[in-house]
Design a protein around this motif. Structure first.
Motif, short mmCIF file in Angstrom:
data_model
loop_
_atom_site.label_atom_id
_atom_site.label_comp_id
_atom_site.label_asym_id
_atom_site.label_seq_id
_atom_site.Cartn_x
_atom_site.Cartn_y
_atom_site.Cartn_z
N UNK D 1 -23.99 12.69 -3.41
CA UNK D 1 -22.90 13.38 -2.71
C UNK D 1 -22.25 14.38 -3.66
N UNK D 2 -22.07 15.61 -3.16
CA UNK D 2 -21.48 16.59 -4.07
C UNK D 2 -19.98 16.31 -4.21
N UNK D 3 -19.46 16.82 -5.30
CA UNK D 3 -18.11 16.44 -5.68
C UNK D 3 -17.07 16.87 -4.65
N UNK D 4 -17.29 18.01 -4.02
CA UNK D 4 -16.31 18.45 -3.03
C UNK D 4 -16.26 17.51 -1.83
N UNK D 5 -17.42 17.11 -1.36
CA UNK D 5 -17.47 16.15 -0.25
C UNK D 5 -16.78 14.85 -0.66
N UNK D 6 -17.07 14.46 -1.86
CA UNK D 6 -16.48 13.24 -2.40
C UNK D 6 -14.96 13.34 -2.39
N UNK D 7 -14.44 14.41 -2.94
CA UNK D 7 -12.99 14.57 -2.99
C UNK D 7 -12.42 14.69 -1.58
N UNK D 8 -13.17 15.34 -0.72
CA UNK D 8 -12.68 15.52 0.64
C UNK D 8 -12.59 14.16 1.34
N UNK D 9 -13.63 13.33 1.19
CA UNK D 9 -13.58 12.01 1.83
C UNK D 9 -12.49 11.14 1.21
N UNK D 10 -12.37 11.20 -0.09
CA UNK D 10 -11.30 10.44 -0.75
C UNK D 10 -9.93 10.92 -0.27
N UNK D 11 -9.84 12.20 -0.01
CA UNK D 11 -8.56 12.77 0.43
C UNK D 11 -8.18 12.31 1.83
N UNK D 12 -9.15 11.82 2.58
CA UNK D 12 -8.83 11.35 3.93
C UNK D 12 -8.52 9.86 3.98
N UNK D 13 -8.72 9.16 2.88
CA UNK D 13 -8.48 7.70 2.87
C UNK D 13 -7.02 7.37 3.14
N UNK D 14 -6.78 6.39 3.99
CA UNK D 14 -5.41 5.99 4.35
C UNK D 14 -5.29 4.48 4.48
N UNK D 15 -4.13 4.00 4.09
CA UNK D 15 -3.81 2.57 4.27
C UNK D 15 -2.37 2.47 4.74
N UNK D 16 -2.12 1.57 5.67
CA UNK D 16 -0.74 1.29 6.07
C UNK D 16 -0.11 0.29 5.14
N UNK D 17 1.16 0.50 4.85
CA UNK D 17 1.89 -0.53 4.11
C UNK D 17 2.69 -1.36 5.10
N UNK D 18 2.89 -2.63 4.81
CA UNK D 18 3.69 -3.48 5.69
C UNK D 18 5.16 -3.41 5.25
N UNK D 19 6.05 -3.26 6.18
CA UNK D 19 7.47 -3.19 5.81
C UNK D 19 7.88 -4.43 5.01
N UNK D 20 7.32 -5.60 5.41
CA UNK D 20 7.70 -6.85 4.76
C UNK D 20 7.18 -6.97 3.33
N UNK D 21 6.29 -6.09 2.96
CA UNK D 21 5.79 -6.10 1.60
C UNK D 21 6.80 -5.58 0.58
N UNK D 22 7.91 -5.04 1.08
CA UNK D 22 8.94 -4.55 0.16
C UNK D 22 10.13 -5.50 0.06
N UNK D 23 10.04 -6.63 0.78
CA UNK D 23 11.09 -7.65 0.71
C UNK D 23 10.74 -8.69 -0.35
N UNK D 24 11.72 -9.48 -0.69
CA UNK D 24 11.47 -10.63 -1.54
C UNK D 24 10.58 -11.60 -0.79
N UNK D 25 9.69 -12.27 -1.51
CA UNK D 25 8.88 -13.28 -0.84
C UNK D 25 8.66 -14.43 -1.79
N UNK D 26 7.93 -15.41 -1.34
CA UNK D 26 7.74 -16.57 -2.19
C UNK D 26 6.72 -17.51 -1.60
#
Lengths: 400, 400, 400, 400
Positions: D1-26
């Motif tokens: 895979x050429x580097x531009x395609x690689x960077x382009x695909x990496x640039x589209x990567x997304x993940x959702x964060x969970x709101x509860x991941x910023x609270x205290x937990x245990x």
């Protein structure tokens, strides 16, 4: 760590190969013959020599008795040792076998019948003599002993029988011989194993003396077990004797080392490298300096020699990464309870690409920088197929 | 065994209940309040007394410090002991708590910071004083200590810190006090636990002295672990101190004992009964005579008192069946390697219906032969609901 | 349930024995010969007939192809069926074998090479013909297919290859033949198994049609798996085809059924008995009425026939206890979320001693009330030792 | 895979964060407060925005209802969405909560009481409305439903109750909303879980329709489970809806993703990347294009924002390595059953150091090349400690 020290430490890394790792192997459902696989001891030594020639970290071969007893042209242990030398090899640990003979169906050192215990003990005493004759400095001991059904035998009686056998064996040891005592969670005993975990092995060693040490087979634990913690604990107790490296996803899968979780292998080497750096100043440092590293893998699906070379490269990479760990930074983060920071120190070393460094090491030793590719290109396996006539598979079992 | 001996041995069976077993409990996802559950120590003692009244085998209550510290009407430990006596109870093991205070986020005896270790140790020394004052003869010690990520802390340094703390604690013990040292495979530490298995606990006890013993919590092992073998091994070493009984299918589920595999509970009692019969003649016999039996369960889905009574009946049944084992026949089959025959001896005892015998025992003691049904019919829980006002749940955690 | 109904239902209970359960077996470390064990199909049928004669619930023998192909005096399938009838037996499920031939080293229905897939499929088609000729009404299908290392093959391509093979096989089925499709978590594939769990098998059956059903081998799950829930789920989907009963503590241990957790076996039968009582009114009831029960065990440490008789008695006890469950009381407790009460209903049935009832059943059938003891006393094994010459063990593997 | 395609695909990567991941937990043993942790939704969004600002792959926040219901200044869902936009964020999946309310002690969709099922269903219907109002396109559904003791409830009745609830929910879905249905092996139910594995979830989805998909939480499987095979199977069925990424060594440990076995994470991404490359040509390709990636982790021992940034970097590395896999070489090795060769193709990609590439990507986006270091240096957490007054921890639970 400066690069010369790094290369120098990497240059000292050594692993023993098991002679049985060059034979055909399989599962309880059948053995898949490999047309190039070794049957005779000569062939096993030749194959082990080949793996050593390409990697440079496999200078000794562990033997399994009686599978590897001298026969034919190799008429005695001197001849065996000479043949090994011809292939650039020494003799590693001697592995007694007390699990294949039908007499051992219900145990060896733990068997209820004193006649069977005597037989098993005599075989071990014979292996002491073999070790002396072949120039080996250790006995690697694995017991299939255990029970298969609730009630089958008395756990405590078996424990005491095992201890008594071990005590007699220990008294017969010359000072240069160490015992590497292996433990295993299960298999082939399906209800209990007499040496079922590192604690059982450690308590036994404590009763015997300093020549008795614990051998960690990386596939012999319950799933989820933190093996690096066991390694650290055994180092701290001065009881770590050696390793049987392999990999597993489920049971005692005997896959090539590092193939399922290479990070775990790095974490194990991280404990060892840290202890090594303590030198003679600590029990752990003294212990780490003497650890006997061995492979114990079954290559049912990979070319046996290729799998060995691949494994050697894998442990080189794991050790190299462990050597890259910034121990001072790690210590600072730990002291500050900076969990993320401490983890990042390890990850930084682990995610480094150490392959260029290892290629450099090999080139400096006059070896091909790419052992696996070079071996594949060498035509050795093809020649072996031609030379080694197709025969019925002689071996009916696996090693522990 | 003749019936009188049988009844006599069953009549001596005892288990400690944990005070926290009468409180509301839950999981990390939330606590489910039970309207009858106990909040104050008085209520816990009342509930424990009720369970004892119906079963007769629960004569002591283990306390958790600081949860059970004297307050209000129970102004000191003498008042606590007196209140317990009123309910027909004695004080069992004292359980220090070094896992809830935020200071212990990264450990207690193993914490990198000496100030935290000191605090944890002082709490233990305080518990020694409490044990003396309350008439307890043991400290039950569980440590949440461990790490959550690779690299987080130095395994060996933690080991040495723990040992140093234990040594100071041990020196403070009066001769009648025993330490019951618990081990646990995981949770709440998710990467490693400092006392992760029985071997780690046993090696620690060996370094401390005879008052240090291992406590087996039946839920603290990897899946598949043969717990009866561990029990036998600890008996053989003279190191078995006590039990936390509960049941599990997956992790440390803290279900009522025997609810997932009642045969396993029988097999554990089978080891204990066999050792008891050796009397003072063997290390195992001497060890078995002093074992401290305790429950450690979380009753999030069952009425707490009912669950305790049900558990008491379950261990009575397991012990009764273990006493029925024909040891001479078992020994003959074992000696002959007759696996099926030996197993059948155990199965014959296990499949016997011992409930009539236990009903007879209870009747002979003036108790209702059916404790669970009798308690359900008594209206105690309904009265507790009425008397114990609905309050916010005070406790924010579980015991190990 | 009145006693007559109870005896009548118990009288209808049936389990198939596997022909290979009467051969010598072992582990990957070696096979332990039993001097009485069967080698020829005649001997296996004789042994199976003996087990049936003592228990009365083992009226059919499952065959493994090619191990059990007609040879010698048993010149064709008609002769095999006649020989079986002589021993009071019918022919059970036909088990193709696509795991032992070296061609299957990397798979059968999933193999990358279409030639190997064709060979495996042809073997299955041959087994369809055998089933017709031998009067069997089912094919029991276990695949060792899987991979051993990350990357080895394409999971999705293998899935599609398997489906295509199955579709061709399904089209060849006569209407009376069912497919029992087995799944397995691992072994002998150590990285992934193509039919790794019940979900994979169920989704496959849905694509094939109503003659494709799922077979539950009780030893083929991850530790901790709730098998009774899987059984209930498959009943609810109408997809439960059959069982391979055995027991396990660790991996696929193939111990005699019920030997590790007899309560679990009872809980499985509890699901089946409850569904049976729904009759044709529900999918689960219709499904339960057709379940094919089979043993699949390896008797390496027990006399093969004794182990079979013991297993038959064990499943009789489990089923009898399941029939004792007070379903109305259970339903009331469940509806009230009375966890303790519902559990007690099950425990009351489980802790009952059903052995007198089963002795009565056997006596009413003209059998000895104690099958295991009677067989032991019969001298059959001793005669078998005398008649069956000591031969090298012919079989090199185990069945899945 | 050429580097531009690689960077382009990496640039589209997304993940959702969970709101509860910023609270205290245990853990169930207690919650450790972090002085900087978020309590209000404003604070959670601020923290999530910070993590997104440094990494660029975290553009949406998943919400938990009722924890994240609008209150105070955030008076309605429009205000919430606006606040999120201010922090550079969109609203991700809506997570109903049917496990904390005491009504759900014995289940929600599976509860024996129709009133409780109605309440749980109404809550889900409310969440459909919330999703519409907040601009979310998915409901992420986790059920704590299960039982804790044998016999507690009727598995099949619960299955049918769950299906009926789901059918009503499904009918209420607008076309743009997907259901992500999570399964879990165990916890907090300790005997059985109603959606216990991917097979159960997949069969349910098949009954509902194309908007119902399976969500894979990487911590919700038995130990040893081959998750990448499940991912491939779900892709092949077109049923893979999304991920909850986290890491585990034992149970549902909720550690930061990739922290225990980073190779496994790479192998999962390897399946996803391979399917992506098939585009719209295959069911798997179409499925892969729509996968919803989310974190679901508990940061009890790490700074919540740091842990989120670290996790984002980890999945970037895993995806980057997966993109480096030489698929043509892999395909050739697979077709030749060259196990070692195929594995080496994966290892070659995995052992590459992709960090320089990712630094380049970040620089090209105007971000700091080292997000974790930059965040640590920013002083954000220190300011949060100052601004967020120390309060009692409001949350009493964890998310599934």
């Amino acid at each position: 760590m400066d690069k010369n020290t790094l290369l120098e430490r990497l240059g000292r890394q050594q692993i023993e190969t098991p002679s049985w790792g060059f034979s055909a192997s399989g599962t309880r459902f059948g053995t898949f013959p490999q047309p190039w696989s070794a049957t005779t001891l000569e062939e096993k030594l030749a194959d082990a020599g080949e793996a050593q020639r390409y990697t440079g970290i496999l200078p000794r071969v562990a033997l399994h008795i009686p599978w590897d007893k001298p026969t034919g042209a190799l008429k005695d242990w001197q001849a065996v040792a000479a043949c090994a030398r011809q292939h650039g090899l020494g003799i590693g640990a001697i592995n007694p076998n007390v699990f294949q003979d039908p007499d051992y169906q219900y145990g060896s050192f733990c068997h209820p019948d004193p006649r069977v215990r005597r037989k098993a003990l005599d075989h071990h005493l014979e292996c002491v003599e073999i070790a002396k004759a072949a120039g080996s400095d250790g006995l690697s001991l694995w017991f299939a002993d255990g029970t298969n059904y609730p009630g089958q035998d008395d756990f405590r009686a078996r424990r005491q029988r095992m201890l008594a056998c071990f005590q007699e064996l220990y008294r017969a040891l010359p000072p240069q011989l160490r015992l590497y005592i292996e433990y295993k969670f299960y298999e082939p005993a399906w209800y209990h194993t007499d040496l079922g975990d590192w604690g059982a092995a450690a308590l036994l060693c404590r009763k015997l003396g300093p020549q008795a040490t614990v051998l960690v087979d990386t596939g012999h634990h319950p799933l989820g077990t933190n093996i690096e913690w066991i390694v650290a604990s055994l180092l701290d107790e001065g009881l770590l004797g050696g390793f049987h490296f392999n990999s597993r996803k489920y049971g005692d899968d005997d896959l090539t080392v590092g193939s399922i979780n290479p990070y775990e292998l790095f974490l194990i080497y991280n404990e060892l490298a840290a202890a090594e750096e303590e030198g003679q100043a600590t029990a752990a440092g003294r212990c780490a300096a003497r650890v006997a590293y061995m492979f114990d893998q079954c290559h049912a699906y990979k070319n046996t020699i290729e799998a060995t070379i691949q494994s050697a490269m894998t442990v080189q990479e794991a050790y190299a990464k462990a050597l890259l760990v910034d121990r001072a930074a790690l210590q600072r983060a730990r002291q500050a309870c900076d969990v993320t920071g401490a983890e990042e120190v390890l990850k930084d070393a682990y995610h480094s690409d150490v392959r260029p460094l290892l290629r450099e090491l090999r080139t400096s030793q006059g070896r091909d920088p790419e052992p696996l590719k070079a071996f594949r290109a060498s035509g050795y396996s093809e020649r072996a197929v031609a030379q080694r006539s197709r025969r019925p598979v002689a071996r009916a079992g696996a090693a522990g």
